[in-house]
Design a protein around this motif. Sequence first.
Motif, PDB file in Angstrom:
ATOM      1  N   HIS A 280       0.877  -1.175   0.000  1.00  0.00           N
ATOM      2  CA  HIS A 280       0.000   0.000   0.000  1.00  0.00           C
ATOM      3  C   HIS A 280       0.909   1.218   0.000  1.00  0.00           C
ATOM      4  O   HIS A 280       1.763   1.373   0.868  1.00  0.00           O
ATOM      5  CB  HIS A 280      -0.892   0.005   1.240  1.00  0.00           C
ATOM      6  N   LEU A 281       0.719   2.079  -0.993  1.00  0.00           N
ATOM      7  CA  LEU A 281       1.598   3.229  -1.197  1.00  0.00           C
ATOM      8  C   LEU A 281       0.751   4.466  -1.389  1.00  0.00           C
ATOM      9  O   LEU A 281      -0.207   4.459  -2.177  1.00  0.00           O
ATOM     10  CB  LEU A 281       2.460   3.000  -2.445  1.00  0.00           C
ATOM     11  N   GLN A 282       1.086   5.542  -0.661  1.00  0.00           N
ATOM     12  CA  GLN A 282       0.332   6.778  -0.851  1.00  0.00           C
ATOM     13  C   GLN A 282       1.170   7.994  -0.516  1.00  0.00           C
ATOM     14  O   GLN A 282       2.136   7.927   0.239  1.00  0.00           O
ATOM     15  CB  GLN A 282      -0.940   6.772  -0.012  1.00  0.00           C
ATOM     16  N   LEU A 283       0.757   9.116  -1.098  1.00  0.00           N
ATOM     17  CA  LEU A 283       1.298  10.430  -0.793  1.00  0.00           C
ATOM     18  C   LEU A 283       0.293  11.130   0.103  1.00  0.00           C
ATOM     19  O   LEU A 283      -0.921  11.068  -0.135  1.00  0.00           O
ATOM     20  CB  LEU A 283       1.497  11.223  -2.089  1.00  0.00           C
ATOM     21  N   GLN A 284       0.773  11.816   1.149  1.00  0.00           N
ATOM     22  CA  GLN A 284      -0.133  12.508   2.062  1.00  0.00           C
ATOM     23  C   GLN A 284       0.510  13.800   2.540  1.00  0.00           C
ATOM     24  O   GLN A 284       1.711  14.013   2.380  1.00  0.00           O
ATOM     25  CB  GLN A 284      -0.499  11.600   3.236  1.00  0.00           C
ATOM     26  N   ASN A 285      -0.296  14.653   3.142  1.00  0.00           N
ATOM     27  CA  ASN A 285       0.177  16.010   3.471  1.00  0.00           C
ATOM     28  C   ASN A 285       0.715  16.145   4.881  1.00  0.00           C
ATOM     29  O   ASN A 285       1.144  17.232   5.282  1.00  0.00           O
ATOM     30  CB  ASN A 285      -0.951  17.018   3.254  1.00  0.00           C
ATOM     31  N   THR A 286       0.714  15.066   5.664  1.00  0.00           N
ATOM     32  CA  THR A 286       1.241  15.098   7.021  1.00  0.00           C
ATOM     33  C   THR A 286       1.697  13.708   7.406  1.00  0.00           C
ATOM     34  O   THR A 286       1.353  12.717   6.734  1.00  0.00           O
ATOM     35  CB  THR A 286       0.194  15.625   8.015  1.00  0.00           C
ATOM     36  N   ARG A 287       2.471  13.606   8.464  1.00  0.00           N
ATOM     37  CA  ARG A 287       3.013  12.309   8.863  1.00  0.00           C
ATOM     38  C   ARG A 287       1.932  11.347   9.335  1.00  0.00           C
ATOM     39  O   ARG A 287       1.994  10.149   9.055  1.00  0.00           O
ATOM     40  CB  ARG A 287       4.030  12.522   9.998  1.00  0.00           C
ATOM     41  N   ASP A 288       0.933  11.847  10.055  1.00  0.00           N
ATOM     42  CA  ASP A 288      -0.061  11.021  10.727  1.00  0.00           C
ATOM     43  C   ASP A 288      -1.103  10.532   9.730  1.00  0.00           C
ATOM     44  O   ASP A 288      -1.909  11.309   9.215  1.00  0.00           O
ATOM     45  CB  ASP A 288      -0.726  11.833  11.846  1.00  0.00           C
ATOM     46  N   PHE A 289      -1.115   9.243   9.463  1.00  0.00           N
ATOM     47  CA  PHE A 289      -2.054   8.624   8.530  1.00  0.00           C
ATOM     48  C   PHE A 289      -3.504   8.953   8.880  1.00  0.00           C
ATOM     49  O   PHE A 289      -4.340   9.188   7.992  1.00  0.00           O
ATOM     50  CB  PHE A 289      -1.833   7.105   8.550  1.00  0.00           C
ATOM     51  N   HIS A 290      -3.808   8.990  10.170  1.00  0.00           N
ATOM     52  CA  HIS A 290      -5.195   9.193  10.598  1.00  0.00           C
ATOM     53  C   HIS A 290      -5.662  10.624  10.388  1.00  0.00           C
ATOM     54  O   HIS A 290      -6.860  10.883  10.295  1.00  0.00           O
ATOM     55  CB  HIS A 290      -5.347   8.791  12.067  1.00  0.00           C
ATOM     56  N   LYS A 291      -4.724  11.572  10.300  1.00  0.00           N
ATOM     57  CA  LYS A 291      -5.084  12.979  10.131  1.00  0.00           C
ATOM     58  C   LYS A 291      -4.782  13.492   8.724  1.00  0.00           C
ATOM     59  O   LYS A 291      -5.030  14.663   8.424  1.00  0.00           O
ATOM     60  CB  LYS A 291      -4.318  13.832  11.147  1.00  0.00           C
ATOM     61  N   ALA A 292      -4.271  12.637   7.885  1.00  0.00           N
ATOM     62  CA  ALA A 292      -3.763  13.074   6.583  1.00  0.00           C
ATOM     63  C   ALA A 292      -4.878  13.270   5.563  1.00  0.00           C
ATOM     64  O   ALA A 292      -5.991  12.764   5.707  1.00  0.00           O
ATOM     65  CB  ALA A 292      -2.765  12.055   6.048  1.00  0.00           C
ATOM     66  N   THR A 293      -4.540  14.013   4.529  1.00  0.00           N
ATOM     67  CA  THR A 293      -5.331  14.071   3.306  1.00  0.00           C
ATOM     68  C   THR A 293      -4.453  13.521   2.191  1.00  0.00           C
ATOM     69  O   THR A 293      -3.329  13.976   1.992  1.00  0.00           O
ATOM     70  CB  THR A 293      -5.747  15.512   2.975  1.00  0.00           C
ATOM     71  N   GLY A 294      -4.965  12.527   1.484  1.00  0.00           N
ATOM     72  CA  GLY A 294      -4.189  11.909   0.420  1.00  0.00           C
ATOM     73  C   GLY A 294      -4.051  12.826  -0.783  1.00  0.00           C
ATOM     74  O   GLY A 294      -4.871  13.718  -1.012  1.00  0.00           O
ATOM     75  N   ALA A 295      -2.997  12.606  -1.563  1.00  0.00           N
ATOM     76  CA  ALA A 295      -2.732  13.422  -2.748  1.00  0.00           C
ATOM     77  C   ALA A 295      -2.254  12.521  -3.884  1.00  0.00           C
ATOM     78  O   ALA A 295      -1.861  11.372  -3.669  1.00  0.00           O
ATOM     79  CB  ALA A 295      -1.692  14.499  -2.433  1.00  0.00           C
ATOM     80  N   ARG A 296      -2.281  13.066  -5.082  1.00  0.00           N
ATOM     81  CA  ARG A 296      -1.882  12.308  -6.271  1.00  0.00           C
ATOM     82  C   ARG A 296      -0.367  12.085  -6.267  1.00  0.00           C
ATOM     83  O   ARG A 296       0.392  13.030  -6.103  1.00  0.00           O
ATOM     84  CB  ARG A 296      -2.302  13.046  -7.535  1.00  0.00           C
ATOM     85  N   LEU A 297       0.021  10.844  -6.488  1.00  0.00           N
ATOM     86  CA  LEU A 297       1.426  10.484  -6.524  1.00  0.00           C
ATOM     87  C   LEU A 297       1.804  10.110  -7.958  1.00  0.00           C
ATOM     88  O   LEU A 297       1.433   9.046  -8.459  1.00  0.00           O
ATOM     89  CB  LEU A 297       1.709   9.313  -5.576  1.00  0.00           C
ATOM     90  N   TYR A 298       2.536  11.019  -8.609  1.00  0.00           N
ATOM     91  CA  TYR A 298       3.009  10.808  -9.972  1.00  0.00           C
ATOM     92  C   TYR A 298       4.444  10.287  -9.937  1.00  0.00           C
ATOM     93  O   TYR A 298       5.220  10.634  -9.043  1.00  0.00           O
ATOM     94  CB  TYR A 298       2.991  12.122 -10.758  1.00  0.00           C
ATOM     95  N   PHE A 299       4.790   9.502 -10.952  1.00  0.00           N
ATOM     96  CA  PHE A 299       6.141   8.966 -11.055  1.00  0.00           C
ATOM     97  C   PHE A 299       6.853   9.595 -12.239  1.00  0.00           C
ATOM     98  O   PHE A 299       6.280   9.767 -13.318  1.00  0.00           O
ATOM     99  CB  PHE A 299       6.104   7.442 -11.161  1.00  0.00           C
ATOM    100  N   HIS A 300       8.130   9.915 -11.990  1.00  0.00           N
ATOM    101  CA  HIS A 300       8.897  10.702 -12.951  1.00  0.00           C
ATOM    102  C   HIS A 300       9.061   9.982 -14.286  1.00  0.00           C
ATOM    103  O   HIS A 300       8.880  10.572 -15.357  1.00  0.00           O
ATOM    104  CB  HIS A 300      10.269  11.026 -12.353  1.00  0.00           C
ATOM    105  N   ARG A 301       9.390   8.702 -14.215  1.00  0.00           N
ATOM    106  CA  ARG A 301       9.630   7.953 -15.451  1.00  0.00           C
ATOM    107  C   ARG A 301       9.423   6.467 -15.172  1.00  0.00           C
ATOM    108  O   ARG A 301       9.948   5.925 -14.199  1.00  0.00           O
ATOM    109  CB  ARG A 301      11.040   8.226 -15.961  1.00  0.00           C
TER     110      ARG A 301
END
Length: 324
Positions: A280-301
């Motif tokens: 399970h892989l995600q980008l988020q705006n804060t360290r705490d998973f329970h308080k986070a808001t997820g964001a789009r995770l793009y890959f460079h190449r």
Amino acid sequence: MKPLVILFLLLFIHPVIGQEEEPRYSAVAVEFMTAFNNEDYQAVFDRYDQVMRESLPLEQTRAVLGQQIRGTMGDILTMEFYRRQGPAHVYKTTFASGVLDILISLDGTDRINGLYFTPHQERQEQAAQVLERNTTPMRLPFDGEWFVFWGGETEARNYHMANKNQQYAYDLIKVANGASHTGDPLKNESYFAFGEPILAPCDATVVLAIDGVPDNVPGETNPIHLTGNTLVLETPSGEYILMAHLQEGSLKVGKGARVSRGEVLARCGNSGNSTEPHLHLQLQNTRDFHKATGARLYFHRLLANGEPRESYLPVKEDFIEHIE
């Protein structure tokens, strides 16, 4: 919530001498969490110094930790170093049913000579940034070809979209001949993803490391420890990458470690709220998973279904592979 009995048998107070966690405290905190969740109160008692043993005999330890704390709060999900109070360490401790601060004091031989349970008091911190997508160039956190089981920007492609703290997350597996495993489906070792190296997607700092959660028997889940064995990385831009369900005992880095792009961090596992080995892989705006808001995770190449792509957001049923 029932009132909590407070244990405070700290025998000395010194000025604060820094806010870094001492390794010996980290080891005892892990030991305490494991014993608590296993209801092994004898192990906690055995860690006490003599004064603690006399002040809090084994039966009283069982009553306080088992009946009052665990009976009210449930299992410990995480213990995160929060601050020092004198030489003692305070851990923000997330239980199944709430959050407490646990103060642990150790003597010179690493025996517990003080415990203190209080409701968690959050320090004032800056509001988490609004994060739409990563600005840090990312590589896939593995080598070889993997399959996107869940991923994308709609619930049809990505069931994580229903939860704000997980939106845009990926569930990634390995497949061959249309299946994720061969042989006995009740053995993790039968799954192609199990034990595969998980790599740092960029240069970053480890801000959370959880290990010691057993891998599930495939088909079973552990909803108490949702993310299982987990790493959270902070990029220099203040973006947070969470990698969950890692293999028990496989973490090669701890909190505070600086990691380099492509460095092996752990291995893929089946711990936490997981039915089969996957990442399970995600980008988020804060360290705490329970308080986070997820964001789009793009890959460079990368390669997506055999085609080179740049600045790409993988979607469900893509076959993806890292390329330089």
